[in-house]
Structures are given as C-alpha cells and as structure tokens.
Design a protein around this motif. Structure first.
Motif, PDB file in Angstrom:
ATOM      1  N   GLY A  53       0.679  -1.330   0.089  1.00 42.95           N
ATOM      2  CA  GLY A  53      -0.276  -0.248   0.288  1.00 42.95           C
ATOM      3  C   GLY A  53       0.754   1.055  -0.012  1.00 42.95           C
ATOM      4  O   GLY A  53       1.286   0.797   0.466  1.00 42.95           O
ATOM      5  N   ARG A  54       0.558   2.363  -0.707  1.00 43.81           N
ATOM      6  CA  ARG A  54       0.973   3.686  -1.158  1.00 43.81           C
ATOM      7  C   ARG A  54       0.337   4.490  -0.022  1.00 43.81           C
ATOM      8  O   ARG A  54      -1.190   5.141  -0.619  1.00 43.81           O
ATOM      9  N   PHE A  55       0.373   5.309   0.667  1.00 46.43           N
ATOM     10  CA  PHE A  55      -0.627   6.203   1.626  1.00 46.43           C
ATOM     11  C   PHE A  55      -1.000   7.327   0.376  1.00 46.43           C
ATOM     12  O   PHE A  55      -0.439   7.838  -0.135  1.00 46.43           O
ATOM     13  N   GLY A  56      -1.981   6.737   0.406  1.00 45.89           N
ATOM     14  CA  GLY A  56      -3.047   8.639  -0.465  1.00 45.89           C
ATOM     15  C   GLY A  56      -2.566   7.869  -2.161  1.00 45.89           C
ATOM     16  O   GLY A  56      -3.371   8.623  -3.053  1.00 45.89           O
ATOM     17  N   ARG A  57      -2.085   6.864  -2.301  1.00 42.73           N
ATOM     18  CA  ARG A  57      -2.324   6.345  -4.134  1.00 42.73           C
ATOM     19  C   ARG A  57      -2.737   5.019  -4.380  1.00 42.73           C
ATOM     20  O   ARG A  57      -2.851   5.505  -5.404  1.00 42.73           O
ATOM     21  N   GLY A  58      -2.465   4.306  -3.523  1.00 48.17           N
ATOM     22  CA  GLY A  58      -4.075   3.104  -3.492  1.00 48.17           C
ATOM     23  C   GLY A  58      -2.344   2.039  -3.332  1.00 48.17           C
ATOM     24  O   GLY A  58      -1.849   1.572  -2.824  1.00 48.17           O
ATOM     25  N   VAL A  59      -3.298   0.711  -3.760  1.00 52.77           N
ATOM     26  CA  VAL A  59      -2.948  -1.075  -2.974  1.00 52.77           C
ATOM     27  C   VAL A  59      -1.338  -1.025  -4.960  1.00 52.77           C
ATOM     28  O   VAL A  59      -2.502  -1.408  -5.350  1.00 52.77           O
ATOM     29  N   PHE A  60      -0.492  -1.308  -4.444  1.00 50.48           N
ATOM     30  CA  PHE A  60       0.128  -1.678  -6.078  1.00 50.48           C
ATOM     31  C   PHE A  60       1.130  -3.190  -6.311  1.00 50.48           C
ATOM     32  O   PHE A  60       1.472  -3.909  -4.884  1.00 50.48           O
ATOM     33  N   VAL A  61       1.079  -3.882  -6.830  1.00 53.74           N
ATOM     34  CA  VAL A  61       1.862  -5.470  -6.653  1.00 53.74           C
ATOM     35  C   VAL A  61       3.490  -4.912  -6.679  1.00 53.74           C
ATOM     36  O   VAL A  61       4.236  -4.124  -6.722  1.00 53.74           O
TER      37      VAL A  61
END
Length: 350
Positions: free
Chosen positions: A62-70
């Motif tokens: 998870g990246r705060f304010g950006r979403g969830v990424f692989v």
C-alpha cells in the motif's frame, strides 16, 4: 461440488494468479475497492480482506494516498551462513544481493564525531554498567580485500543500540542463566543499498563481560570484533555456534522497519555461541523478509572413510571362480536320437 472457499479467499487467489501470470506486473496498480466490488460482486469488507491477504503474502504493497500496487517478490539475494561467515549479528556473506557479494563484519572507520556511519563513540575501559545504561554504534560493512574490483558489492550500513537490562525467560534459558539476571542487549538494523536487510537482537551475560573491556559490543577497544574476537580478549575461547531457523508473522514495528505488511512471513534465525567448556556466552535473534532474502548454508562434508587393510594372518574372503560357480549346477543328460548323434534331453526335434 461447488467452490467452498470463502469469497475473500477466491478474490485473493484470483488476483494472485493474475500477478503470477504477469497479467498484473510488478508496480501495477491493484484494482480499487469499487472496481473489485463490481467485478466480484462482493462487499467492502470482503474485498478489503482479500487485499489484506495479498499484502500479508507480499504480493501487494500500500502507498498512502495512492492505492495498492503489486509488490516485487523477486528474491534480492542470499545470506550465506556457515563457518566462513563472520560471527557478527549479521553472521552471513551476502551473495547475489543488490550489488554483488560482501561478507558481514566490520572494522572501526575514521569519521567526525556525530551520528553518522563510521563514527565510534568514545572508548570506555572497564566501564561501570548500571541497568538502563545505553550505548549506540553506527558503521559501514566494508568490502573485504581480495574481492574482484569489477564486482559491484552492496553498500551495507548498520546501526546498533546497546542497553543493560535483565534477561527474559526464553533468553535466560538459552544462556543457561537465571531469569532476571543482568545481560547486555544490543539491537541491530542492517540496510543493503538502502533496502532493509535484517534486524537482530543479541544478548550477553554481564556476569561474564560486565567489568571488562568488551562489555559494550559496539564500543571500546574491542568493538566490532565479533563474538569470538571479543571473548578471546578476556580469555574465553568460543568454539562453535548453533542455529535454529524458523518462520513467523511480522509484528507491526518489524513490518514498518523491514518494509512489509504486518503478518507477512519473516524468516527467523536463533543463533547461540558456545565456549570451549560448553557454556553459552551469547545468543541472538535475527529476522529478515522471507520473500526477499534466502538463507544459504555451506556445509563441508567429511572425507569418505577408507576401508582398513586386512590384518596379517586373517583369512582372505573371495568369491568363487567361474569353474567353481558352474560345478554346483546339474549337467544336462543326453539320449540317442533316431538319426544318430547325441541330443540334449528335453529338446524337441524338428
């Protein structure tokens, strides 16, 4: 029979399959909550739980304010452990890491006073130790001489904090002391090319080191010499180490430092050093991300035993000769054929 898996598990498994097959490559954004709800027809709680499963397994970050990424699950390298590794808390040689190979170990480096790599706190000969006393150490793990200059090696940085405290029950049992006896506890954090590598905690009985020059592992005239080198300075010969490897979920503080999700699987190594008389003199716990670093062991094998020559006068045992092997077999009988000549009994004339 229908699929009996919970809905959140089916969603997590499907996303994991897409990641493994490259449909969702490393760095790609995981579909948002609303997109997952629409695709799978699930509730907010269900898709959130599915994403948490991916995070715990290292498939997503998870990246705060950006979403969830692989997430990148490709192993960074191996920590080669064995007799060649320096007996520091890293206790390994990094192989195939971010920039090549480097052995764990360190020497005092010159540097200005201050909290920066290379700084050595002021040496304190035979320091008095009171419970709660704290000392800090910082340093670089330099490239050993003899390595190929063309080989790019990891830039390894560590930080350590030592505290005089009392031994918890599990540590006291490993050190063979009474619960509550005073120990020196040193916590280490290692970075390889600015990437979290390993956390380690070491304990040494102050009954052995408390009034000596090696009391503080990262401070004084014998700092950064490793367990064997430091204890040799006070006349204790360390002859072996024992390791126990296991795994467990990451705690929230560990996850924050190692850059993973709470609950993600960590590899743990429990290492204890023993003196020549069999008593434990130091024990440590190390944790590292199981999805990014592998443990590799170099195990030398003893030479194959050579059969001793026969003693003088002992009877020699040999196998039967060809003629002797045939002597015990029945000889074929013969009968007179009508047309003359001998023919083995039991044969059929054409």
């Amino acid at each position: 029979m229908g699929d009996t898996r919970p809905v959140y598990q089916r969603i997590a498994d499907d996303l994991r399959r897409q990641i493994d097959e490259g449909v969702l490559p490393v760095g790609a954004r995981i579909p948002s909550r609303s997109e997952l709800k629409r695709v799978y027809g699930a509730s907010d709680q269900t898709v959130d739980r599915a994403v948490r499963v991916l995070k715990a397994a290292g498939y997503a970050v998870g990246r705060f304010g950006r979403g969830v990424f692989v997430g990148d699950r490709k192993p960074i390298g191996s920590l080669v452990r064995g007799s060649v590794a320096v007996d520091s808390p890293l206790a390994a040689e990094i192989r195939g890491g971010p920039r090549g190979t480097v052995r764990g170990g360190s020497v005092p480096l010159p540097g200005p006073v201050g909290r920066r790599p290379g700084h050595l706190p002021t040496a304190l000969a035979r320091p008095p130790v009171a419970e709660g006393d704290v000392a800090e150490g910082f340093g670089l793990l330099p490239v050993p001489r003899g390595e190929a200059s063309a080989e790019r090696v990891p830039h390894l940085v560590w930080e350590a904090t030592s505290t005089a405290t009392v031994a918890p029950p599990a540590v006291a049992e490993r050190l063979g002391i009474t619960t509550g006896e005073r120990v020196m506890c040193t916590r280490y954090e290692y970075l390889a090319d600015r990437l979290p590598l390993q956390l380690a905690t070491s304990w040494e009985p102050l009954a052995l080191t408390g009034e000596t020059d090696i009391c503080w592992p990262e401070r004084g005239p014998y700092a950064r010499r490793g367990v064997r080198g430091r204890f040799a300075a006070i006349g204790i010969r360390v002859v072996r180490a024992r390791e126990v490897v296991a795994s467990r979920p990451a705690t929230s503080p560990e996850a924050e430092v190692l850059g993973c999700a709470p609950g993600q699987c960590l590899t743990t190594v429990e290492r204890t050093h023993y003196a020549a008389d069999g008593r434990p003199v130091e024990t440590s716990d190390s944790v590292l991300r199981g999805d990014r670093w592998r443990l590799e062991y170099d195990i030398p094998l003893a030479p194959e035993p050579v059969a001793p020559p026969p003693s003088v006068g002992a009877p020699t045992v040999r196998g039967p000769r060809p003629a002797e092997r045939l002597a015990g077999l029945p000889r074929p009988t013969t009968r007179r054929a009508p047309t003359g000549g001998d023919e083995p009994a039991g044969s059929v004339s054409r």
